[in-house]
Design an enzyme around this catalytic site. Sequence first.
Site, PDB file in Angstrom:
ATOM      1  N   HIS A   4       0.811  -1.226   0.000  1.00 39.83           N
ATOM      2  CA  HIS A   4       0.000   0.000   0.000  1.00 39.83           C
ATOM      3  C   HIS A   4       0.845   1.277   0.000  1.00 39.83           C
ATOM      4  O   HIS A   4       0.312   2.366  -0.220  1.00 39.83           O
ATOM      5  CB  HIS A   4      -0.931   0.046   1.212  1.00 39.83           C
ATOM      6  CG  HIS A   4      -2.016  -0.991   1.187  1.00 39.83           C
ATOM      7  ND1 HIS A   4      -2.863  -1.138   0.109  1.00 39.83           N
ATOM      8  CD2 HIS A   4      -2.389  -1.934   2.094  1.00 39.83           C
ATOM      9  CE1 HIS A   4      -3.713  -2.139   0.371  1.00 39.83           C
ATOM     10  NE2 HIS A   4      -3.447  -2.625   1.562  1.00 39.83           N
ATOM     11  N   ASP A  30      -2.985 -10.532  -2.494  1.00 39.46           N
ATOM     12  CA  ASP A  30      -3.548  -9.999  -1.255  1.00 39.46           C
ATOM     13  C   ASP A  30      -4.996  -9.557  -1.525  1.00 39.46           C
ATOM     14  O   ASP A  30      -5.326  -9.148  -2.637  1.00 39.46           O
ATOM     15  CB  ASP A  30      -2.703  -8.807  -0.798  1.00 39.46           C
ATOM     16  CG  ASP A  30      -3.081  -8.290   0.588  1.00 39.46           C
ATOM     17  OD1 ASP A  30      -2.350  -8.609   1.543  1.00 39.46           O
ATOM     18  OD2 ASP A  30      -4.098  -7.573   0.706  1.00 39.46           O
ATOM     19  N   HIS A  49      -6.502  -7.010  -0.603  1.00 38.18           N
ATOM     20  CA  HIS A  49      -6.597  -5.568  -0.845  1.00 38.18           C
ATOM     21  C   HIS A  49      -5.812  -5.211  -2.113  1.00 38.18           C
ATOM     22  O   HIS A  49      -4.780  -5.838  -2.409  1.00 38.18           O
ATOM     23  CB  HIS A  49      -6.014  -4.795   0.341  1.00 38.18           C
ATOM     24  CG  HIS A  49      -6.696  -5.099   1.638  1.00 38.18           C
ATOM     25  ND1 HIS A  49      -6.197  -6.046   2.517  1.00 38.18           N
ATOM     26  CD2 HIS A  49      -7.817  -4.606   2.193  1.00 38.18           C
ATOM     27  CE1 HIS A  49      -7.012  -6.115   3.580  1.00 38.18           C
ATOM     28  NE2 HIS A  49      -7.990  -5.255   3.412  1.00 38.18           N
ATOM     29  N   ASP A  98      -4.993 -12.694   3.207  1.00 44.63           N
ATOM     30  CA  ASP A  98      -6.219 -12.185   3.804  1.00 44.63           C
ATOM     31  C   ASP A  98      -7.455 -12.368   2.925  1.00 44.63           C
ATOM     32  O   ASP A  98      -8.549 -11.920   3.283  1.00 44.63           O
ATOM     33  CB  ASP A  98      -6.067 -10.710   4.217  1.00 44.63           C
ATOM     34  CG  ASP A  98      -5.285  -9.872   3.225  1.00 44.63           C
ATOM     35  OD1 ASP A  98      -4.992 -10.369   2.119  1.00 44.63           O
ATOM     36  OD2 ASP A  98      -4.965  -8.715   3.545  1.00 44.63           O
TER      37      ASP A  98
HETATM   38 ZN   LIG Z   1      -4.369  -7.058   2.605  1.00 42.46          ZN
END
Ligand SMILES: [Zn+2]
Length: 311
Positions: A125, A162, A164, A246
């Site tokens: 991120h 991931d 996200h 995740d």
């Molecule tokens: Zn994540």
Amino acid sequence: MTTAFLTHPDGLDHATPPGHAECADRLRAVTEALTTEGFAGLLREEAPLADEAELLRAHPQGYIDAVKAAIPAEGTASLDPDTHVSPGSFRAALRALGGTLRAVDMVMAGAAANAFVAMRPPGHHAEAARAMGFCLFSNIAIAAKYALDRYGLARVAVVDFDVHHGNGTQDLLWSEPRTLFVSSHQMPLYPGTGEAAETGAADNVLNLPLAPRSDGRAFRAAFEAHALPRLEAFAPELVLVSAGFDAHAADPLAELAWRTEDFAWITHRLCDIAETHSGGRLVSTLEGGYDLEALGASAAAHVAVLMERGA
Ligand SMILES: [Zn+2]
């Protein structure tokens, strides 16, 4: 040949506030899951400290200085509502990057067939001048730029599974036509980016948004239909992986419904690409995963496939 596993106890010294999902127990869960007999064949190395100058491949000096300046003498300090630093954070971050770069060196030199780096804080991120989403520095984008420059590669693929969107990686590789960035992620979900329409400055970004509650079957179908043909056509000379766990059904931060075997499946497909185009060279680095049991089991499944395919 073998699979390298790089980690370092300094990763435990990046402290976050009590109850924070991105905690030191995550690293313990991963490393303990890799202590069973089946993992005795791993080539274990301590993640070295990266040279600070390597951070400049992705981040301006002013941002690096600002992160350093934010490090508190004790306790924790916040860079954004989700992202915190403690006295050990900068050193942990340098080891997270150093482990990833060392892993690239090992697979490029043929010292290992492939590698998994388990460190924290995570990185996908982090944008050029902005910490966010538990991430300080963009380990995987720096590794991609390092591999291109250090080894004169023409094509490096970065695959991020991931849950996200890897907004930071996308941001940093957006205008780098020697990379193909592929990200699968739940949408809508933090950080909000990752629409299929975001395709990079040189059509070098492929986003695979997945609806909440999508299971592994939906993911596999989307990956086979869209990502595998693009990766095959790109023919990477090195495959880098942002390995977040995740998307697992048990994860508390998202609503996808993957099972442990789905992480084994994607690992096999990425090894297929690496075997066909890059001499098997693949470096995977830990991103998210917040249910400790699912994280340990999924990381173990991932590494078991790397070992099987790297043998
Ligand atoms: Zn994540």
